[in-house]
Design a protein around this motif. Structure first.
Motif, PDB file in Angstrom:
ATOM      1  N   ILE A 307     -44.819  -5.191  -0.537  1.00  8.23           N
ATOM      2  CA  ILE A 307     -44.462  -6.076   0.581  1.00  8.23           C
ATOM      3  C   ILE A 307     -43.475  -5.393   1.525  1.00  8.23           C
ATOM      4  CG2 ILE A 307     -43.320  -8.244   1.170  1.00  8.23           C
ATOM      5  CD1 ILE A 307     -44.434  -9.388  -1.454  1.00  8.23           C
ATOM      6  N   LEU A 308     -42.484  -4.670   0.953  1.00  9.20           N
ATOM      7  CA  LEU A 308     -41.504  -3.965   1.784  1.00  9.20           C
ATOM      8  C   LEU A 308     -42.175  -2.906   2.646  1.00  9.20           C
ATOM      9  CD1 LEU A 308     -38.580  -3.338   2.611  1.00  9.20           C
ATOM     10  CD2 LEU A 308     -38.444  -1.814   0.619  1.00  9.20           C
ATOM     11  N   LEU A 309     -43.061  -2.130   2.047  1.00  9.77           N
ATOM     12  CA  LEU A 309     -43.762  -1.094   2.803  1.00  9.77           C
ATOM     13  C   LEU A 309     -44.621  -1.708   3.906  1.00  9.77           C
ATOM     14  CD1 LEU A 309     -44.844   1.258  -0.118  1.00  9.77           C
ATOM     15  CD2 LEU A 309     -43.282   1.851   1.731  1.00  9.77           C
ATOM     16  N   TRP A 310     -45.225  -2.851   3.620  1.00  7.07           N
ATOM     17  CA  TRP A 310     -46.054  -3.521   4.627  1.00  7.07           C
ATOM     18  C   TRP A 310     -45.198  -3.992   5.800  1.00  7.07           C
ATOM     19  CZ3 TRP A 310     -51.292  -3.726   4.648  1.00  7.07           C
ATOM     20  CH2 TRP A 310     -51.891  -4.551   5.598  1.00  7.07           C
ATOM     21  N   LYS A 311     -44.019  -4.533   5.482  1.00  8.03           N
ATOM     22  CA  LYS A 311     -43.118  -5.000   6.542  1.00  8.03           C
ATOM     23  C   LYS A 311     -42.584  -3.845   7.390  1.00  8.03           C
ATOM     24  CE  LYS A 311     -41.521  -9.242   4.276  1.00  8.03           C
ATOM     25  NZ  LYS A 311     -40.355  -9.957   3.689  1.00  8.03           N
ATOM     26  N   LEU A 312     -42.413  -2.676   6.759  1.00  6.75           N
ATOM     27  CA  LEU A 312     -41.923  -1.501   7.479  1.00  6.75           C
ATOM     28  C   LEU A 312     -43.023  -0.827   8.296  1.00  6.75           C
ATOM     29  CD1 LEU A 312     -39.640   0.086   4.725  1.00  6.75           C
ATOM     30  CD2 LEU A 312     -38.899  -1.108   6.797  1.00  6.75           C
ATOM     31  N   GLY A 313     -44.243  -1.317   8.184  1.00  3.25           N
ATOM     32  CA  GLY A 313     -45.346  -0.757   8.952  1.00  3.25           C
ATOM     33  C   GLY A 313     -46.077   0.377   8.273  1.00  3.25           C
ATOM     34  N   SER A 314     -45.705   0.682   7.015  1.00  4.14           N
ATOM     35  CA  SER A 314     -46.386   1.750   6.272  1.00  4.14           C
ATOM     36  C   SER A 314     -47.607   1.167   5.570  1.00  4.14           C
ATOM     37  CB  SER A 314     -45.430   2.395   5.263  1.00  4.14           C
ATOM     38  OG  SER A 314     -44.310   2.953   5.892  1.00  4.14           O
ATOM     39  N   TYR A 315     -48.585   0.752   6.357  1.00  4.62           N
ATOM     40  CA  TYR A 315     -49.741   0.050   5.803  1.00  4.62           C
ATOM     41  C   TYR A 315     -50.574   0.912   4.855  1.00  4.62           C
ATOM     42  CZ  TYR A 315     -48.451  -2.975   9.727  1.00  4.62           C
ATOM     43  OH  TYR A 315     -47.769  -3.749  10.599  1.00  4.62           O
ATOM     44  N   PRO A 316     -50.860   2.185   5.187  1.00  2.00           N
ATOM     45  CA  PRO A 316     -51.661   2.991   4.257  1.00  2.00           C
ATOM     46  C   PRO A 316     -50.973   3.175   2.900  1.00  2.00           C
ATOM     47  CG  PRO A 316     -51.630   4.004   6.434  1.00  2.00           C
ATOM     48  CD  PRO A 316     -50.609   2.923   6.452  1.00  2.00           C
ATOM     49  N   ILE A 321     -50.330   1.986  -3.003  1.00  2.00           N
ATOM     50  CA  ILE A 321     -49.561   1.471  -4.138  1.00  2.00           C
ATOM     51  C   ILE A 321     -50.212   0.214  -4.702  1.00  2.00           C
ATOM     52  CG2 ILE A 321     -47.346   0.503  -4.848  1.00  2.00           C
ATOM     53  CD1 ILE A 321     -47.260   3.473  -4.409  1.00  2.00           C
ATOM     54  N   LEU A 322     -50.639  -0.682  -3.813  1.00  2.00           N
ATOM     55  CA  LEU A 322     -51.295  -1.910  -4.272  1.00  2.00           C
ATOM     56  C   LEU A 322     -52.560  -1.603  -5.056  1.00  2.00           C
ATOM     57  CD1 LEU A 322     -51.527  -5.041  -4.176  1.00  2.00           C
ATOM     58  CD2 LEU A 322     -52.846  -4.755  -2.056  1.00  2.00           C
TER      59      LEU A 322
END
Length: 448
Positions: A307-316, A321-322
């Motif tokens: 969730i943190l990575l998604w919020k930071l814009g690191s979608y790939p 990780i998911l």
């Protein structure tokens, strides 16, 4: 040197015995029943193994002692070498995890490469000197060691974990890549390349004395009860006096042989699978790591990190990780449960349905190791981000449980015998690949 008698090969996935005619270089003989590769000829395999292996060992030495990567936070820099990353768990009283990393990233790849080069050098000498050097006990032991540890080499997965760590930290601090990072990248590629160049059929043909297959015929299978197949070297071992229980070890490489026992395979797979499922819950509920920033410590689970990575814009990276940490382990367990449950029903099967299930089995064999990415990410961050109360990353309890999930799912896949899927399918049944009993199809391969 090679025997003039026709080569018989037994498929490890469906159990069918087929006659393999002489192959050209870079040609593959596939099982006419399930499509599994039986024999692959690789041009100049001995010289390629030696070249790739020697280059990989040199680059591994460079990777261990030169700077791997560095981080800069508020003007304070921290630099780590590869060895620092691999032993970081020792400092947090997680010796088992540290030992696992050292084995799978450093020691086992090094021993594997050296052992493989020795075996192929001896096979090449045997081919030129017309004598078999593999009949001594220590050579057989070396052969068994090399090909038993091959599935546990995680160098390529560790590099992907390093990439994920860099992207994960790039939005929070300045990351610089050292020379060891690039040498390790080439090292990982060479290890993968070297393992693919290892033509096991060529190696066994010239290293070991030929073994007779006695009365075993094309079209026989594991259900005929007249032979046992070595899962390491592929040798067909005829039953002694019609009793397969009297053949405890492979006559060629002396690897332990196990008679076909579907009940035992299902029980072992179920037990190990349930163990991995139990560990899956604490692996996702406990914190994977703790991040300390200006004295405040905050734990994060795997999903919190996604969730943190998604919020930071690191979608790939979030998707990687998911997928690797949550979706793949769960998918693997669900597929194994499906395969086990399908065998309990004992319904009349058709070859098309069995082939679909076999594709699922092959899929989980490929994806199993990639779940270790998150463990490697935590190790790299814990070694790199150590700035006292300003910023610090420490591994959480979930790392140990998650590593156990990956190990037990790998073991459950190895305990599952895919030949169980073919119990109700006769070897003479036309499944779209066979045209006649014992016939083979050929696939021309490009240079690997």
């Amino acid at each position: 040197m090679p025997s003039d008698s026709p080569l018989l090969a037994a498929c490890q996935e469906c159990g069918m015995v087929s006659r393999v005619p002489s192959l050209l270089e870079d040609q593959v003989a596939s099982c006419p029943r399930c499509g599994n590769s039986l024999v692959t000829r690789i041009k100049g395999c001995h010289s390629k193994v030696f070249a790739y292996g020697l280059a990989a060992l040199i680059l591994q030495g460079v990777s261990c002692f030169f700077p791997f990567m560095a981080i800069d936070v508020e003007g304070i820099s921290q630099q780590v070498a590869l060895i620092d990353v691999l032993i970081v768990f020792f400092y947090f009283n997680k010796a088992a995890l540290a030992s696992l990393l050292l084995l799978t990233i450093i020691f086992l790849p090094a021993f594997y490469l050296m052992g493989l080069m020795i075996l192929f050098a001896m096979a090449w000498y045997s081919a030129t000197s017309q004598q078999y050097l593999g009949d001594s006990t220590w050579v057989k032991r070396l052969f068994r060691f090399v090909f038993c540890v091959e599935p546990w080499l995680l160098v390529d997965i560790f590099f992907i974990g390093a990439l994920v760590s860099i992207i994960k930290m790039a939005s929070l601090s300045d990351i610089s890549i050292g020379i060891a990072f690039w040498t390790y990248f080439v090292f990982a590629l060479l290890v993968v390349k070297c393992s693919r160049m290892a033509d096991r059929h060529w190696l066994c043909t010239y290293l070991f004395s030929p073994i007779s297959t006695a009365d075993v015929q094309p079209g026989d299978s594991h259900l005929t009860g007249n032979h046992l197949v070595c899962h390491l070297c592929g040798q067909i071992n005829p039953a002694t006096d019609g009793n397969v229980d009297k053949v405890p070890h492979c006559q060629r490489c002396h690897f332990r042989l196990y008679p076909y026992n579907p009940g035992q395979s299902i029980r072992l797979t179920t037990a190990v699978l349930m163990t991995s499922l139990i560990f899956y819950f604490p692996a996702n509920l406990y914190p994977m790591m703790y991040t300390t920033s200006f004295g405040d410590s905050d734990g994060s689970t795997i999903m919190d990190g996604v969730i943190l990575l998604w919020k930071l814009g690191s979608y790939p990276v979030a998707l990687v990780i998911l997928t690797a940490s949550i979706i793949l382990p769960l998918t693997k367990m669900l597929i194994l449960i499906h395969l086990l449950w399908s065998q309990r029903r004992r319904e009349e099967e058709v070859s098309k349905v069995v082939l679909e299930r076999l594709k699922l089995y092959r899929f989980i064999e490929v994806i199993g190791r990639w779940s270790m990415i998150d463990v490697f990410v935590v190790a790299i961050l814990a070694a790199l981000v150590q700035f006292g109360e300003l910023m610090r990353v420490t591994p959480g309890r979930a790392v140990f449980y998650f590593a156990l999930v990956v190990i037990f799912t790998l073991l459950s896949t190895r305990f599952f015998d895919p030949r169980i899927l073919w119990e109700n399918i006769p070897c003479t049944q036309d499944n779209g690949h066979m045209t006649s009993k014992g016939c083979l199809r050929f696939d021309q391969k490009a240079e690997l």
